[in-house]
Motif scaffolding. Structure first.
Motif, PDB file in Angstrom:
ATOM      1  N   ALA A  20       0.816  -1.213   0.000  1.00 13.16           N
ATOM      2  CA  ALA A  20       0.000   0.000   0.000  1.00 13.16           C
ATOM      3  C   ALA A  20       0.850   1.264   0.000  1.00 13.16           C
ATOM      4  N   ASP A  21       1.954   1.257   0.749  1.00 11.49           N
ATOM      5  CA  ASP A  21       2.796   2.448   0.812  1.00 11.49           C
ATOM      6  C   ASP A  21       3.415   2.764  -0.542  1.00 11.49           C
ATOM      7  N   ALA A  22       3.870   1.733  -1.247  1.00 10.95           N
ATOM      8  CA  ALA A  22       4.462   1.948  -2.562  1.00 10.95           C
ATOM      9  C   ALA A  22       3.428   2.442  -3.555  1.00 10.95           C
ATOM     10  N   ARG A  23       2.231   1.871  -3.506  1.00 12.31           N
ATOM     11  CA  ARG A  23       1.174   2.326  -4.404  1.00 12.31           C
ATOM     12  C   ARG A  23       0.790   3.769  -4.106  1.00 12.31           C
ATOM     13  N   ALA A  24       0.807   4.135  -2.828  1.00 10.03           N
ATOM     14  CA  ALA A  24       0.482   5.515  -2.454  1.00 10.03           C
ATOM     15  C   ALA A  24       1.535   6.481  -2.979  1.00 10.03           C
ATOM     16  N   LEU A  25       2.803   6.099  -2.904  1.00  9.12           N
ATOM     17  CA  LEU A  25       3.872   6.970  -3.387  1.00  9.12           C
ATOM     18  C   LEU A  25       3.784   7.140  -4.905  1.00  9.12           C
ATOM     19  N   MET A  26       3.328   6.100  -5.601  1.00 10.42           N
ATOM     20  CA  MET A  26       3.192   6.175  -7.054  1.00 10.42           C
ATOM     21  C   MET A  26       1.991   7.001  -7.497  1.00 10.42           C
ATOM     22  N   ALA A  27       1.020   7.181  -6.633  1.00  8.39           N
ATOM     23  CA  ALA A  27      -0.201   7.889  -7.017  1.00  8.39           C
ATOM     24  C   ALA A  27       0.137   9.284  -7.539  1.00  8.39           C
ATOM     25  N   GLY A  28      -0.424   9.625  -8.673  1.00  5.91           N
ATOM     26  CA  GLY A  28      -0.151  10.931  -9.255  1.00  5.91           C
ATOM     27  C   GLY A  28       1.221  11.045  -9.879  1.00  5.91           C
ATOM     28  N   TYR A  29       1.810   9.919 -10.228  1.00  6.67           N
ATOM     29  CA  TYR A  29       3.146   9.956 -10.829  1.00  6.67           C
ATOM     30  C   TYR A  29       3.121  10.779 -12.114  1.00  6.67           C
ATOM     31  N   SER A  30       4.294  11.265 -12.505  1.00  8.87           N
ATOM     32  CA  SER A  30       4.440  11.950 -13.786  1.00  8.87           C
ATOM     33  C   SER A  30       5.356  11.116 -14.674  1.00  8.87           C
ATOM     34  N   ILE A  31       5.355  11.428 -15.951  1.00  8.35           N
ATOM     35  CA  ILE A  31       6.158  10.669 -16.907  1.00  8.35           C
ATOM     36  C   ILE A  31       6.703  11.612 -17.967  1.00  8.35           C
ATOM     37  N   GLU A  32       7.810  11.221 -18.573  1.00  5.14           N
ATOM     38  CA  GLU A  32       8.490  12.065 -19.550  1.00  5.14           C
ATOM     39  C   GLU A  32       8.422  11.430 -20.935  1.00  5.14           C
ATOM     40  N   VAL A  33       8.149  12.268 -21.942  1.00  6.35           N
ATOM     41  CA  VAL A  33       8.147  11.794 -23.325  1.00  6.35           C
ATOM     42  C   VAL A  33       8.949  12.778 -24.172  1.00  6.35           C
ATOM     43  N   MET A  34       9.262  12.364 -25.378  1.00  9.34           N
ATOM     44  CA  MET A  34       9.858  13.235 -26.385  1.00  9.34           C
ATOM     45  C   MET A  34       8.928  13.246 -27.596  1.00  9.34           C
ATOM     46  N   PRO A  35       9.000  14.262 -28.429  1.00  7.01           N
ATOM     47  CA  PRO A  35       8.124  14.271 -29.604  1.00  7.01           C
ATOM     48  C   PRO A  35       8.214  12.989 -30.435  1.00  7.01           C
ATOM     49  N   ARG A  36       9.421  12.461 -30.632  1.00  8.36           N
ATOM     50  CA  ARG A  36       9.556  11.268 -31.479  1.00  8.36           C
ATOM     51  C   ARG A  36       9.017  10.016 -30.795  1.00  8.36           C
ATOM     52  N   THR A  37       9.095   9.942 -29.464  1.00  9.08           N
ATOM     53  CA  THR A  37       8.532   8.779 -28.782  1.00  9.08           C
ATOM     54  C   THR A  37       7.021   8.931 -28.617  1.00  9.08           C
TER      55      THR A  37
END
Length: 315
Positions: A20-37
Motif C-alpha cells: 500500500a505504501d508503494a502504491r500511495a507513493l506512485m499515485a499521481g506519478y508523472s512521466i516524460e516523453v519526447m516528440p519522437r517517442t
C-alpha cells in the motif's frame, strides 16, 4: 533527522515491494516523453491515468514546432503538459517569448520545467534555469507552476569536479524565488537506482531550509544494458553500482530492470517520515512508454478504460 535504517525496515519491504505504501507513493506519478517517442503512441488516454502530468523533453535540435505540436496533442487528450525549457538552447529573449506565447496559445500550457539543457555552450543569453527565472518571462505570462531540476548524485554540468556546492547554491536561489512569488514550485530529480542517496539528499535539503517538494526520478522498466548506457551518459553517480552489480550476476543479466525495490524502500521511508520533502515519483520511460505504462497499470495506476477500449487492448 537520522538517515532511514534500511536494515531495520527490510522485513517490511521484502516480498511486498508493491504494498500500500508503494502504491500511495506512485499515485499521481508523472512521466516524460519526447516528440519522437510520443508520435509512436496512438492514444495517451488509453495508457495513462487521467490528469497525469506529462513532461515533454526538449532535446537540443528538436524544432520548436514539434515540441508545441506534441504539447498540443497531449493537452487535448486531457493531460497536464509540462514542456522542458532548456536555457542554453534558447537563442534569444525574443525566441523565449515566442515559445511561451505559442505554448500558451496553441496548447494552453501554464507550467514548465526549467533547466540548463544538455549542451555545453549557450546559444543565447540564458545559461541556466536561474537566468530563465530572472528573465521575468514566466511571471509576465502568468505561469502557475515551475519545476526545476534536482541532482541528488551531483551534476557535471553544474559542478564539473563532482562536488555539490554550486548545485546547492542554485537550489537556494530557487527556494528564495518560490518564497517571493505565487508560483507553485517543485524539484524533479535525475533518475537513480538506490534509495539511500536520494533520502540523504532530501534530508540535507530540508536541513538547509529548502521546502520545495521533491519528485524523485526513477527509471521505468527497461533492459539492463539500456539503463547502464543511459546512466553513464547522464552522469548518474553512486547508485549506478546497483546496476553494475546486477550486470555481474549472469542469472539477472537478461532480466529487465524494474523499480520495485527502490520504490519499496522510498515508500517505507515516506511512511515513517510523512513530513519529508519527498512528494512523489517521476518516471523516465527508458525502455519505452508502453513498457512503462503497462508496468504502472499492473501496479494499480492505469487508465479508466471504457469497456470497448478494454476489449480492444486485450486483443
Amino acid at each position: 533527522m537520522a538517515l532511514f535504517n534500511f536494515k531495520k525496515s527490510a522485513s517490511k519491504t521484502t516480498g511486498n515491494v508493491m504494498g500500500a505504501d508503494a502504491r500511495a507513493l506512485m499515485a499521481g506519478y508523472s512521466i516524460e516523453v519526447m516528440p519522437r517517442t510520443a508520435a509512436k503512441i496512438d492514444s495517451f488516454a488509453e495508457i495513462l491515468p487521467k490528469g497525469t502530468r506529462v513532461y515533454v523533453a526538449h532535446i537540443d535540435g528538436t524544432p520548436i514546432e514539434d515540441m508545441i505540436a506534441t504539447a498540443k496533442r497531449i493537452a487535448h487528450e486531457g493531460f497536464a503538459v509540462m514542456p522542458h525549457i532548456p536555457a542554453r538552447s534558447v537563442p534569444s529573449r525574443d525566441a523565449l517569448n515566442d515559445w511561451i506565447a505559442r505554448y500558451q496559445g496553441e496548447a494552453d500550457v501554464r507550467q514548465a520545467l526549467l533547466l540548463a539543457g544538455g549542451i555545453a555552450q549557450a546559444r543565447g543569453p540564458f545559461d541556466n534555469s536561474m537566468d530563465l527565472i530572472e528573465s521575468g518571462v514566466f511571471d509576465a505570462n502568468g505561469f502557475e507552476r515551475l519545476h526545476v531540476a534536482g541532482h541528488p548524485e551531483g551534476s557535471r554540468d553544474i559542478d564539473p569536479a563532482g562536488g555539490r556546492a554550486n548545485v546547492d547554491a542554485a537550489l537556494a536561489f530557487k527556494q528564495a524565488y518560490a518564497e517571493r512569488t505565487d508560483a507553485d514550485m517543485a524539484i524533479v530529480t535525475q533518475f537513480a537506482f538506490e534509495a539511500a542517496p536520494l533520502i540523504a539528499w532530501a534530508e540535507s535539503l530540508a536541513q538547509a531550509g529548502i521546502t520545495m517538494p521533491i519528485h524523485l526520478g526513477l527509471a521505468a522498466p527497461a533492459k539492463l544494458q539500456t539503463l547502464i548506457t543511459f546512466a553513464m551518459s547522464c552522469g548518474v553517480g553512486p547508485s549506478l553500482k546497483v546496476l553494475q552489480k546486477r550486470a555481474m550476476d549472469v542469472s539477472k543479466l537478461l532480466l529487465p530492470y524494474t523499480p520495485d525495490a527502490i520504490l519499496a524502500d522510498l515508500a517505507a521511508y515516506k511512511a515513517a517520515n510523512p513530513q519529508s520533502l519527498i512528494e512523489g515519483v517521476h518516471f523516465f520511460p527508458l525502455g519505452g512508454i508502453k513498457t512503462a505504462t503497462t508496468w504502472t497499470a499492473e501496479h494499480g495506476h492505469g487508465p479508466a478504460l471504457a469497456p470497448a477500449s478494454r476489449a480492444a487492448s486485450a486483443r
